[in-house]
Design a protein around this motif. Sequence first.
Motif, short mmCIF file in Angstrom:
data_model
loop_
_atom_site.label_atom_id
_atom_site.label_comp_id
_atom_site.label_asym_id
_atom_site.label_seq_id
_atom_site.Cartn_x
_atom_site.Cartn_y
_atom_site.Cartn_z
N THR A 170 34.25 55.41 47.01
CA THR A 170 35.53 54.84 47.47
C THR A 170 35.45 54.19 48.84
O THR A 170 36.29 53.36 49.19
N TYR A 207 33.18 51.81 35.07
CA TYR A 207 34.33 51.85 35.98
C TYR A 207 34.28 50.68 36.98
O TYR A 207 35.28 49.99 37.20
N VAL A 220 37.22 47.81 37.09
CA VAL A 220 38.04 47.65 38.29
C VAL A 220 37.80 46.28 38.91
O VAL A 220 38.74 45.63 39.41
N GLN A 232 40.55 42.68 40.16
CA GLN A 232 40.69 42.47 41.60
C GLN A 232 41.24 41.07 41.90
O GLN A 232 40.74 40.08 41.38
N TYR A 271 33.05 45.76 44.10
CA TYR A 271 33.05 46.67 42.94
C TYR A 271 31.90 46.35 41.99
O TYR A 271 31.41 47.23 41.28
#
Length: 537
Positions: free
Chosen positions: A247, A305, A309, A313, A322
Amino acid sequence: MDFLNSNLLTILILIPLVGAVLTLAHQAFWKQESQLKWLTLGFTLLNFLVSLAMFSTSAKPGASGFLFEQNVPWIKAINTNYHIGVDGLSFWLLILTTFIMPIAVISTWNAVEKRPTAFYVFLLLLESAMIGVFVSLDLLVFYLFFEASLIPMFFLIGVWGGQNRIYAAVKFFIFTAIGSLLMLVAIIALFFIYADQTGLGGSFDLPSILNAMKAGNLVLAPQTGMLLFLAFALAFSIKVPVFPFHTWLPDAHTEAPTAGSVILAAVLLKMGTYGLMRFNFALFPDQARETAWIFITLAIIGIIYGALVAMVQPDVKRLVAYSSVAHMGFVILGMFSFTEAGMQGALFTMLAHGVTTGALFLLVGFIYERRHTREITQFGGISNVMPIYATVFVITTMASVGLPFLNGFVGEFLIMVGMFQSQVLSVTAAANWNYIAAMFAGTGVIFAAVYLLWMVQRVFFGKLANAKNKGLEDLSWREIGLMIPLLALMVYMGVFPRPFLARSEDAVKAIKERVMHQAGGSIEKTELKPDAAADQH
């Protein structure tokens, strides 16, 4: 030549440090900020040229089997040596570091307006620390360089970053520092375990510890070994980053200046994967095998993932950030396949990702300098006014997607081959789980094509609807010059990967043998060699 071979790695560490000192002195005495960029560029170029001496055929392995090895006492009270060297595992990562730094400096040529002296000093200090990470063979020295690389990047993000730079810098620092402190505890514990079992006094020297383990003089209890393995693995997993420790990365990439994003993607993330292969696999082979299914699972989650993601964006730079989560997931997958093809593919993908994703961040920086926005909706049809930029961006995107004959294809192909060959999952799961893992990972390649090509379509093609984009200037000669070596590498690595694979072959075989030595044999099926696999594309 003997002097250069004996001291080459130390020279590579010192050149940026000398450059940092002279940059500070230049500002203090002459106060001509316009010359700082030239001074910094000169030292980074000099370091790259000196690093090419590593290709010398006259270099002979040292006592521990490493090239350009130096081993001199440093702190005798705790038996710490300044022990450095390179092998096939670190060779290309070191070259990548010295290669990418001049590009990072040139990318900031017109972008650094505040505190340029500090900016260039931090760049040079960062280069020195990163080189130290890849050459250290003493655990304590490695830790010091590993931590030292954190500080310049923290300031590069926190001072010269975007609107949310403080939040991103603090998050980056906290995540990385916590993992590193746990690794330090494990290093100290290993020091005392070595002293207790061997009776020779403690040691931080990696080759000495490995020799004691191979001779049976140092045996870690399973529970102790697992705790030490997890402490090292956490530090490196955060740095990669492995899901769910990822993250901090999108925020750091988004807020960092262009040079910071390039270095972060090209080099800093590789310190995590390098550390896993150098230390976790070598020191804790049993634990590496036992936890392989966990890392493979997390790698697949990260691949899918990260791609999903990235797909949603609205910011181009965050999308590329990402994509790094997904690409590094492939690297972890190949490493923990414990096959020669998979591990070679992982090393190759580290290099390919450094080149292609570094280039993507450069290209995003170019358009941001012109429009001061990275929102996809603010663009559309800009290939009409920036045809050279659009061409370079599309080629780089294709390399990132994994188009054959570009560098992204080779590494991912080898990783998939290695995962199909691997039977490491059969230790803890059904025999055919390796096929299932490879197939799930393969969906990441499809998703990568979706989010990258969709982004290219929305940014570059269609009508030039936004009036603010009609006056955009195409790439300057400086920017074209920056991209030419990166584009050349994308093609060369994709067409002729053998030199890169050959350099790392012996090191990969040694790591694989170390991991599998106590498993009673190989855990892979009849193996397709990396050179043969790469040549088949």
